[in-house]
Every structure is written in structure tokens, then in C-alpha cells.
Motif scaffolding. Sequence first.
Motif, PDB file in Angstrom:
ATOM      1  N   ILE A  92       0.926  -1.010   0.039  1.00 10.31           N
ATOM      2  CA  ILE A  92      -0.191  -0.242   0.345  1.00 10.31           C
ATOM      3  C   ILE A  92       1.128   1.024  -0.117  1.00 10.31           C
ATOM      4  N   LEU A  96       1.182   4.615  -2.666  1.00 10.71           N
ATOM      5  CA  LEU A  96       0.994   5.470  -2.492  1.00 10.71           C
ATOM      6  C   LEU A  96       1.966   6.957  -2.609  1.00 10.71           C
ATOM      7  N   LEU A 121      -3.660   6.758   4.929  1.00 12.67           N
ATOM      8  CA  LEU A 121      -4.169   6.154   5.820  1.00 12.67           C
ATOM      9  C   LEU A 121      -5.763   6.051   6.601  1.00 12.67           C
ATOM     10  N   ALA A 134      -1.129  -4.094  -1.689  1.00 16.86           N
ATOM     11  CA  ALA A 134      -2.400  -3.254  -1.752  1.00 16.86           C
ATOM     12  C   ALA A 134      -3.532  -4.419  -2.879  1.00 16.86           C
ATOM     13  N   GLN A 142      -9.384  -0.386  -2.295  1.00 16.04           N
ATOM     14  CA  GLN A 142      -8.764   0.201  -2.561  1.00 16.04           C
ATOM     15  C   GLN A 142      -8.908   1.456  -3.422  1.00 16.04           C
ATOM     16  N   VAL A 145      -7.856   3.881  -0.964  1.00 19.09           N
ATOM     17  CA  VAL A 145      -6.533   3.752  -0.936  1.00 19.09           C
ATOM     18  C   VAL A 145      -5.872   5.364  -2.024  1.00 19.09           C
ATOM     19  N   LYS A 149      -3.491   7.947  -1.383  1.00 14.11           N
ATOM     20  CA  LYS A 149      -2.314   8.608  -2.654  1.00 14.11           C
ATOM     21  C   LYS A 149      -2.637  10.280  -3.381  1.00 14.11           C
TER      22      LYS A 149
END
Length: 501
Positions: A92, A96, A121, A134, A142, A145, A149
Motif C-alpha cells: 500500500i 501511495l 491512510l 494492495a 482500494q 487508497v 495517494k
Amino acid sequence: MSGITKSFPGVTALRDVTFSVRRGEIHAICGENGAGKSTLMKILSGVHPHGSYSGEVVFDGEPCRFAGIRDSEARGIVIIHQELALVGQLSIAENLFLGNEIAHRGMIDWNRTNHEAEKHLRRVGLSENPTAPAGELGVGKQQLVEIAKALSKEVRLLILDEPTAALNDDDSAHLLDLLRGLRDDGITCVVISHKLGEVTAIADTITILRDGQSIETLDATDVTEERIIAGMVGRDLEHRFPPRAPVIGEEVLRIEDWTVHSATNPGRVVVDDATLSLRRGEIVGLAGLMGAGRTELAMSVFGRSYGVDISGRVYKEGREIDVRTVRSAIRNGLAYVSEDRKRYGLNLVADVQRNVSAAGLGLLSKRGLVNEHEEYRVAERFRDVLRIKTPDVTASARTLSGGNQQKVVLAKWMFTEPDVLILDEPTRGVDVGAKYEIYTIVNSLAEQGKAVLVISSELPELLGLCDRIYTLSSGRITGEVPREDATQERLMEYMTREVRS
């Protein structure tokens, strides 16, 4: 954005579009598939660089001439596309900061990377370990995430293209709450969505595009879904579903005692002793929450495309049939329209003509050679019947809008002249106008005596379309409800019913 005009070979996607957004608002863009919504946002985010379009983009009072995504991100404009862009094999944290790595003298600082990832997060409500792959996350997480990002890039204007299209109700509600929180933090959001209920619930302002032109901008305070639809399609859409007088015949398909084990975890049962039937001229719904086993049931019946250790029997017109391979399923009159049209339904590299003929090449070939003239004629016939918007059937499938891509997938399976069609989320990512057209197609298939099984996450869709609805919970059939007795509350009761071993 003012005077924006953008053309592709054979089609003008945007024509003199004007679009403005105020700081700190949630601004929704609505329009039918092919109206130009995604193209407009790709210009704003630098996906379509300056010089490939005409018109002017001004951000914070300064003209912008983005040569690519890096330029727009440097200004704080970040886009999250409908197809998520995470690399499943990477962690993850790696996702990012992919392309934006935290490094010192050419070496990535993993401690700081993981610490910063954990912080972002938490901001989107995730407690996952940033070192976890991920790919192990569900679609809803997702999506979060992807937003984390964007936050890591110090986003000021966040663009989300159909952010809830693949999410269940709970994940959608959480995402909308998150967007409200970002707005409160001063981040401006532009949201493209076909889910008008969500648009009216979250947007401050709504801009409607139609046929590549900006039609109007509305204050969302008192606007109704019907008002938005009228702007999108250019007319009032009195009924969301076309009228139909069903003529239902004898049973054509019966699935008995169907059990499927997970392809990744063979010890887990994903479909448990399911039995259901379909009759000629009947539209049957299959309702269930995310993870209930709806798609697994459909794919396993269609040539065992999913699952292991599959048991049970499939009967057609009272005779047991072989569905152990996709070829045998097609030969026995079954067709399956996948929920993921871009992964399973279409060859995006190929043209519309090749996609339409893909499942029925045997009907067009002699001695191993495909009659391309006949293939073209067939594709043109379906283009006309299904009203597929494309300049030519030799155009690439990837250039079509989502609704028109879905019609191509339907055409592919209609060409095989099946007796049973399984439609898995047939209107996902499709606007209300295109939905109506797809519902009309489904009705016409039933009128031809086909049996249709519709899997949908949208209960109103099942209630408006189906003659009978099965409910699924934890892989088990928990209810069978005729149209006249079906309500959202009753279906939800069956869908959430606890299943005991």
C-alpha cells in the motif's frame, strides 16, 4: 475552463464547453455516456495535453498549459480514474508514493515512507498495515487508497470519475462521508457520477453535459433527480423502465444443488447447494450483498469459469447438459455478460466488428476461414438494432463510451442466439438514458422467448425489470420472491438472513 473543444478521429467529443468550479465545493458533472464528461476532466488533469484541444484552462486565476499529469499534479490537481491504477503486487505504501518516492541520495527512506503512508491512510479511515500488498484489499478500500495517494500529493482539486460505480452501499456511504470531510478541510472535489441519488445527496453544484456541450449548471440545494435527467437526455423521462407484458412459458433451465469452492481458498464454500430455475420469456433477478456469491454462481455455471471442486447439475428443457467448459456452455445455448466488461467482455485492442463476432465465429466461418464481409454485415446489423454510437464498426472498442461498450458485449452474445442469457451488472457505469435502452433490449430478448437472469446490486433495477427475484446470502439461496410481492425491504431481509451450516 472556457471554449473547450476536443476531437477524436470521426467524432467531436467536446464542443465549446464552459465549466467553472468554486473553491471548497463538491461539483458534480452529469451526462449520458459519451457526453464528454471524462474527456473534459482528462483535459483539466493533463491526460490530454495542451495543444490537443482548443480553449483555455484557468486555475487560481492563472492560465494553465499542462503538458502531462505531472504538470497538473504540481498545481494540486489530481484525478482518480474509474479503473483503479493500483499495482496489486506492491505494498500500500509503495502504491501511495509510486512516482513520488520519499528518497535521500537516491535511496528510498522506507521508515518515513511507511510512516507517512500510515498517516494518510488514517485520514481516509483505513487502519491497514501500509506494508500489506494492495491487491489483498477489496475494491472499496482500494478506492480509499487512491484518495490517500491524492492526499499525499497535497491535492487542492480532487477529480473522481465514477468513484462508487463498483462499491456496495456501505462502502459508497463511507466514501461520500469522506468527500464531505475533505470539503470541510478546504479541498475542492469534482465528481463524475451516474448515481443521481448520490449526486443530489452530496453535490453543492451540478453541471450537465449533453452531446459534448455544456447545457446548464444547477444549484443542487433543491434539484431533483427528474430535473437532472431532463437536462441529461433533453426530455422528461417519465418512466425509468420500459413497459412490458410478460408471456412466460415452460421451464428452460434448472440449476440444482450447485456448490462451488473458492478458487483461491479451496476450503471455503462460495456457493452452497443453490437451486434455481428460469422459464422462457422470463426475466429473473439475483440479489445479494457484496460477497454473497452472485458472480461466482454465474461464472461457475458458464463453463466453470470460476471456482474449484464444483458439484451439482444443470438441466435444459428437462435434460441434463454439460457446462464444464465455456465451449460446451455456449453450444448448449448459454451466454454470460460479465460485470467487468473491460476485463472479460471485450477485446479493447480489437474493433467493434471483431468484438461482435468473437463468440460466434463458427457461424461466420467455412473451412476455418472467417467471411469478413458477412462479419461486417452482422456487426452493422447489431449496430443499427442496438443503436451503438460509433462512427464505424471498424472503430476500436476502447474508443466507445461505457454504455456503448456494454451494447457491444450484448451484441456479441445475442449473435450466438442463446436460449439463456446471464447478465451480470448489465448497467454498471451506465447513464439513465443508456440504462433505459439496455432495459428495452432485455425486454425484447424475453419477448423472443429467451430466459434472462439479471444480477444487480441496484434493488430498484431488479424490482423494475424482473418477474421473479432470488436472494442470495453467504452462497445460499435464501428467498424466491415474485414481482408482485417484491419490495426493497423484503429483499434486504432475505439478503441479510443469517445462514447456518
